[in-house]
Design a protein around this motif. Structure first.
Motif, short mmCIF file in Angstrom:
data_model
loop_
_atom_site.label_atom_id
_atom_site.label_comp_id
_atom_site.label_asym_id
_atom_site.label_seq_id
_atom_site.Cartn_x
_atom_site.Cartn_y
_atom_site.Cartn_z
N ALA A 52 0.84 -1.20 0.00
CA ALA A 52 0.00 0.00 0.00
C ALA A 52 0.87 1.25 0.00
O ALA A 52 0.61 2.20 -0.74
CB ALA A 52 -0.94 -0.01 1.20
N LEU A 53 1.93 1.25 0.81
CA LEU A 53 2.80 2.41 0.91
C LEU A 53 3.65 2.62 -0.34
O LEU A 53 4.16 3.71 -0.57
CB LEU A 53 3.70 2.29 2.14
N SER A 85 13.61 -0.32 9.77
CA SER A 85 13.99 0.74 8.83
C SER A 85 13.38 0.55 7.45
O SER A 85 13.98 0.90 6.43
CB SER A 85 15.52 0.84 8.72
N LEU A 86 12.17 0.01 7.42
CA LEU A 86 11.47 -0.18 6.15
C LEU A 86 10.46 0.92 5.86
O LEU A 86 10.10 1.12 4.70
CB LEU A 86 10.78 -1.55 6.12
N VAL A 87 9.99 1.59 6.90
CA VAL A 87 9.09 2.73 6.71
C VAL A 87 9.61 3.93 7.49
O VAL A 87 10.34 3.79 8.47
CB VAL A 87 7.63 2.43 7.14
N TYR A 98 2.90 7.85 6.84
CA TYR A 98 3.94 6.84 6.68
C TYR A 98 4.25 6.68 5.20
O TYR A 98 3.39 6.84 4.34
CB TYR A 98 3.49 5.50 7.27
N SER A 99 5.51 6.31 4.93
CA SER A 99 5.95 6.04 3.56
C SER A 99 7.06 4.99 3.62
O SER A 99 7.59 4.70 4.70
CB SER A 99 6.45 7.31 2.89
N VAL A 105 13.35 -0.48 -0.50
CA VAL A 105 12.21 -1.25 -0.02
C VAL A 105 11.28 -1.57 -1.19
O VAL A 105 10.85 -2.72 -1.36
CB VAL A 105 11.45 -0.49 1.10
N ASN A 106 11.02 -0.57 -2.02
CA ASN A 106 10.17 -0.81 -3.19
C ASN A 106 10.84 -1.79 -4.14
O ASN A 106 10.18 -2.66 -4.71
CB ASN A 106 9.86 0.51 -3.90
#
Length: 118
Positions: A52-53, A85-87, A98-99, A105-106
């Motif tokens: 979603a992010l 440390s993923l968001v 949040y992102s 990560v993407n």
């Protein structure tokens, strides 16, 4: 036995190849950290949140609606994702957005999807 190469009775070991690869491998602490990172990815709820992010920053209410969970359950998962440390997050007044922490990560998400869709 870490620096010693064990020889098999029935096959030939290639010591030069083993030493070259061993020298290039990350140390044990780094491999443990990597395993912990993949454990975080091992939960489908967290993957849904990350997915979603990947579309852009969202507040907890938006994420909750998208993944069909309560705000408190999403907040709990976001804490785990933040600790890994993923968001990342930013405050805008009383709202926290949040992102994804960074493009890596993407990339991990996209490469995982490509792998399972091969």
């Amino acid at each position: 036995m870490e620096n010693e190469i064990e020889h098999c009775d029935y096959m030939h070991v290639h010591p030069e190849t083993i030493e070259k690869i061993r020298a290039a491998m990350p140390d044990d602490d780094t491999l443990i950290d990597l395993a912990e990172l993949f454990k975080v990815f091992g939960d489908s709820t967290r993957i849904k949140i990350l997915s979603a992010l990947s579309g852009g920053e969202l507040c907890v209410c938006d994420i909750s609606t998208m993944v069909g969970m309560s705000n408190s359950a999403v907040s709990h998962q976001l804490k785990i994702l933040k600790n890994a440390s993923l968001v990342s997050f930013r405050r805008d007044g009383k709202t926290v957005f949040y992102s994804l922490a960074d493009s890596h990560v993407n990339t991990m998400l996209q490469q995982g999807l490509e792998h399972i869709n091969e």
